[in-house]
Design a protein around this motif. Structure first.
Motif, PDB file in Angstrom:
ATOM      1  N   ILE A 170       0.851  -1.212   0.000  1.00 22.85           N
ATOM      2  CA  ILE A 170       0.000   0.000   0.000  1.00 22.85           C
ATOM      3  C   ILE A 170       0.875   1.247   0.000  1.00 22.85           C
ATOM      4  O   ILE A 170       1.866   1.314   0.744  1.00 22.85           O
TER       5      ILE A 170
ATOM      6  N   ASN B 287      -8.746   5.905  -3.107  1.00 24.70           N
ATOM      7  CA  ASN B 287      -9.428   4.618  -3.202  1.00 24.70           C
ATOM      8  C   ASN B 287     -10.507   4.516  -4.284  1.00 24.70           C
ATOM      9  O   ASN B 287     -10.842   3.421  -4.725  1.00 24.70           O
TER      10      ASN B 287
ATOM     11  N   ASP C  38      -3.860   1.096  -3.351  1.00 28.84           N
ATOM     12  CA  ASP C  38      -2.958  -0.028  -3.089  1.00 28.84           C
ATOM     13  C   ASP C  38      -1.998  -0.261  -4.252  1.00 28.84           C
ATOM     14  O   ASP C  38      -2.240   0.164  -5.378  1.00 28.84           O
TER      15      ASP C  38
END
Ligand SMILES: Cc1ncc(COP(=O)(O)O)c(C=O)c1O
Length: 375
Positions: free
Chosen positions: A36, A61, A235
């Motif tokens: 991440i 995200n 990520d």
């Protein structure tokens, strides 16, 4: 006529072609042990910023988080008002409502985007931000929006979720306002293989705030929050796959452009209304190819029966959905939005389609209307 099986979006078919490279990228990340916010994310942030022509890019995200974080980074607080359209995906609105912001809807034009001539009257003392949505990849009319924003000292958040690679006057959308928000949802022009998004800006202070907000509000000192932040980290696997996708985006967008031109020429003398915008200034990235038609639902069923999938974005404008009825907008307040919701239909557009597919789709559309004329 024969029946082809044309996918609207076919991840499995796409994956077959790219699997070795995808597997390689995933393996590289797993072997790095850094999962991440590592080097892949840093590389993506820098390459994506370069691609769209902006100083700072921050991976988050999702597109929804990008919008939420952008609004917070601009200092918006509960009770402030934003101006946007109801002809959009609900996250444009839900992200703002989550921050307690008030929503003012403005109608759209027949190019599907915000009607800049109607923004003025919607501005109140509480208005802080205009959010143009570059719907379907067609750029909104940014010069007029900037003019109004300057007049009333408003900020601009560009919802560029659907506009990856679209240009207005030679500038990529998302780089023209104060902050640009992108979604890399798998069906987007640059799609991740899961959820991902980005916020971009030319303002260093705003960029630093976005970086802090996406990771608990931490700045220099680890495990020490300077402000209340969230977890919206990108990520490494998604970033690695996006880094790979970024190398392909020019080619993919070129294919979309070719298909759109082919649709335009083959449907030119048919009863459908083609996408309308000022092609001298706007270069769509053709996230969707959207026509306006009569008897839409019958056409959709007819095409479906002949193996041609279509989508309707958006059958239910935001103000008509149960969750947003409290905003108290009626169809008569947004007549063009309402009109378009009954007419629009998206035809398949992606790099996997060939000339034969497009010929078949357009033939079937014409046949549908010809048969009705005869009957
Ligand atoms: C116009 C628009 N805004 C925002 C979003 C939200 O993006 P995400 O699904 O990545 O949260 C989308 C996604 O469909 C969108 O189309």
């Amino acid at each position: 006529m024969s029946k082809l099986k044309i996918p609207f979006f076919d991840y499995k078919r796409q994956l077959k072609k790219i699997k070795p490279e995808i597997n390689q990228a995933i393996e590289r990340v797993l072997n790095s042990g850094n999962l991440i916010l590592g080097q892949e994310v840093a590389n993506f942030e820098s390459s994506f910023s370069k691609f769209i022509g902006v100083k700072y890019g921050v991976g988050v995200n999702s597109g929804t988080d990008a919008l939420k974080i952008a609004a917070r980074a601009l200092g918006l607080k509960a009770g402030d008002e934003i101006i946007t359209v109801a002809n959009t995906a609900t996250p444009t609105i839900s992200s703002m409502r989550e921050l307690g912001l008030s929503i003012k809807f403005v109608d759209v034009k027949d190019d599907f985007n915000i009607d800049e001539t109607k923004i003025d009257v919607a501005v109140t003392k509480k208005t802080k931000v205009i959010i143009p949505v570059h719907l379907y990849g067609n750029p909104a009319h940014m010069p007029s929006i900037i003019k109004i924003a300057k007049k009333y000292k408003l900020k601009i958040i560009e919802d560029s979720a659907q506009g990856i690679g679209a240009l207005y006057n030679g500038r990529m959308v998302g780089t023209i306002g104060d902050v640009g928000c992108f979604s890399f949802y798998p069906t987007k022009n640059l799609g991740a293989h899961g959820d991902a998004g980005a916020v971009v800006t030319n303002n260093q202070e705003i960029a630093e705030k976005i970086k802090s907000l996406r990771k608990y509000g931490e700045r220099k000192v680890k495990f020490f929050s300077e402000e209340i932040g969230v977890n919206s980290r990108m990520d490494e696997i998604q970033a690695a796959l996006l880094n790979w996708g970024l190398k392909k985006i020019y080619g993919y967008n070129k294919s979309r452009n070719k298909i759109a031109n082919l649709y335009n020429s083959l449907l030119k003398n048919s009863p459908v209304v083609l996408p309308q915008f000022d092609t001298n200034k706007s270069k769509s990235c053709w996230h969707q190819y959207v026509i306006q038609v009569e008897t839409r639902d019958e056409l959709v069923e007819y095409l479906g029966n002949h193996g041609i999938p279509t989508m309707v974005y958006y059958r239910y404008p935001v103000h008509t959905q149960n969750a947003y009825k409290f905003l108290k907008y009626k169809d008569k307040d947004l007549p063009i939005t309402s009109f378009l919701s009954k007419k629009v239909v998206s035809l398949p557009i992606h790099a996997e389609l060939n000339i034969k597919d497009i010929q078949f789709i357009t033939d079937m559309i014409k046949k549908f209307y010809n048969d009705r004329l005869i009957a």
